[in-house]
Write an enzyme that holds these catalytic residues in place. Structure first.
Site, PDB file in Angstrom:
ATOM      1  N   GLY A  33      49.967  72.560  57.238  1.00 40.63           N
ATOM      2  CA  GLY A  33      48.986  71.675  56.619  1.00 40.63           C
ATOM      3  C   GLY A  33      49.345  70.229  56.837  1.00 40.63           C
ATOM      4  O   GLY A  33      50.245  69.911  57.613  1.00 40.63           O
ATOM      5  N   ASN A  34      48.635  69.339  56.183  1.00 38.94           N
ATOM      6  CA  ASN A  34      48.937  67.911  56.259  1.00 38.94           C
ATOM      7  C   ASN A  34      48.794  67.295  54.876  1.00 38.94           C
ATOM      8  O   ASN A  34      48.384  67.956  53.929  1.00 38.94           O
ATOM      9  CB  ASN A  34      48.045  67.222  57.300  1.00 38.94           C
ATOM     10  CG  ASN A  34      46.574  67.304  56.937  1.00 38.94           C
ATOM     11  OD1 ASN A  34      46.125  66.699  55.963  1.00 38.94           O
ATOM     12  ND2 ASN A  34      45.809  68.080  57.711  1.00 38.94           N
ATOM     13  N   ARG A  35      49.136  66.010  54.762  1.00 44.08           N
ATOM     14  CA  ARG A  35      49.251  65.376  53.453  1.00 44.08           C
ATOM     15  C   ARG A  35      47.961  64.767  52.930  1.00 44.08           C
ATOM     16  O   ARG A  35      47.982  64.023  51.961  1.00 44.08           O
ATOM     17  CB  ARG A  35      50.329  64.292  53.495  1.00 44.08           C
ATOM     18  CG  ARG A  35      51.715  64.836  53.756  1.00 44.08           C
ATOM     19  CD  ARG A  35      52.733  63.712  53.725  1.00 44.08           C
ATOM     20  NE  ARG A  35      54.056  64.155  54.127  1.00 44.08           N
ATOM     21  CZ  ARG A  35      54.877  64.833  53.329  1.00 44.08           C
ATOM     22  NH1 ARG A  35      54.508  65.144  52.104  1.00 44.08           N
ATOM     23  NH2 ARG A  35      56.052  65.212  53.774  1.00 44.08           N
ATOM     24  N   SER A  36      46.837  65.026  53.560  1.00 39.25           N
ATOM     25  CA  SER A  36      45.586  64.448  53.065  1.00 39.25           C
ATOM     26  C   SER A  36      45.349  64.822  51.605  1.00 39.25           C
ATOM     27  O   SER A  36      45.440  65.982  51.224  1.00 39.25           O
ATOM     28  CB  SER A  36      44.418  64.951  53.919  1.00 39.25           C
ATOM     29  OG  SER A  36      43.189  64.614  53.301  1.00 39.25           O
ATOM     30  N   ALA A 104      40.799  65.832  56.985  1.00 42.63           N
ATOM     31  CA  ALA A 104      41.881  65.797  57.979  1.00 42.63           C
ATOM     32  C   ALA A 104      42.033  67.215  58.516  1.00 42.63           C
ATOM     33  O   ALA A 104      42.865  68.000  58.050  1.00 42.63           O
ATOM     34  CB  ALA A 104      43.170  65.311  57.346  1.00 42.63           C
TER      35      ALA A 104
END
Ligand code: CTP
Ligand code: CA
Length: 229
Positions: A33-36, A104
């Site tokens: 995943g990502n930090r959005s 994102a």
């Protein structure tokens, strides 16, 4: 500001907003995943509703309350986000007047997600093979025949302002969208600040640093002008 009634300049506009990250499964309990945080997309949804729009909010995994009046579609993966968008927009894309792609979306996903939990005793750790996700907004841009839905993408970039605008303009043409919100990410004293400029057919507007609700209103101002053009 809170006491002034908002302009109802988006009355009846059917707006789709995507927000947050996507999570791409490695196994049933793990993901890439990502930090959005989803805050930008949720701000846009909530400001658009205040200005009279009818909002469908396609949200990746975030912990944010649904803006009052939005219809929310929760998704995990890029593929699920694509299916949700297809369902709302329809085959001929007539289901919305505008799409703001603030999510994102993960560029890659594990090629071979395991159906059972990966166990540390299974053997030596293996490399994770990735495969590319579809570019959701580019697929929609390529399918679009006329001026609707108006398409707005984001571009989070590093570099000086001129470089950020150049990257954003390249995304605008390659994805065949109307507007790109160029977000210059700077890190100073551990605080990430966002400076944005809106890039359209006629070039880039000025860079401005503002909080997410003000940025949302600026984006919606440009979107309204584009809808009227
Ligand atoms: N986007 C998308 N589908 C993807 C990846 C990105 O629809 N698979 C959208 C994002 O929601 C955003 C825009 O494309 O509105 C730009 O995303 P960004 O990550 O900045 O650009 P990419 O084209 O993915 O290029 P890169 O990450 O290499 O800079
Ligand atoms: Ca990307």
């Amino acid at each position: 500001k809170a006491l002034t009634s908002p302009a109802r300049d988006l009355e009846g506009v059917r707006l789709v907003v995507t927000a947050g990250p996507t999570h791409e499964p490695l196994d049933p309990v793990r993901y890439l995943g990502n930090r959005s945080s989803g805050k930008m997309g949720f701000s846009i949804a909530s400001r658009a509703i205040a200005r009279g729009a009818r909002v469908e909010l396609v949200a990746g995994p975030v912990s944010l309350p649904t803006p009052s009046g939005a219809r929310r579609h929760d998704v995990e993966t890029a593929e699920q986000m694509q299916r949700a968008l297809d369902g709302i927009l329809g085959a001929d894309l007539s289901g919305a007047d505008a799409l703001v792609m603030a999510a994102a979306v993960a560029d890659f996903r594990p090629a071979d997600p395991k159906t059972a939990k990966i166990k540390k005793g299974d053997g030596d750790p293996s490399a994770i093979t990735l495969t590319k996700n579809p570019d959701l907004i580019a697929v929609i841009g390529a399918r679009r025949k006329g001026p609707r839905p108006v398409l707005v993408a984001f571009a989070l970039e590093t570099g000086d302002d001129a470089a950020v605008v150049t990257y954003a303009q390249a995304k605008r043409t390659s994805k065949k969208v109307d507007l790109v919100v160029a977000n210059a990410a700077h890190e100073s004293l551990g605080r990430v600040t966002n400076r944005i400029a809106i890039v359209g057919k006629d070039g880039a507007g000025p860079f401005e640093e503002a909080d997410k609700d003000d940025v949302a209103d600026r984006i919606l101002d440009r979107l309204r002008d584009q809808l009227r053009a």
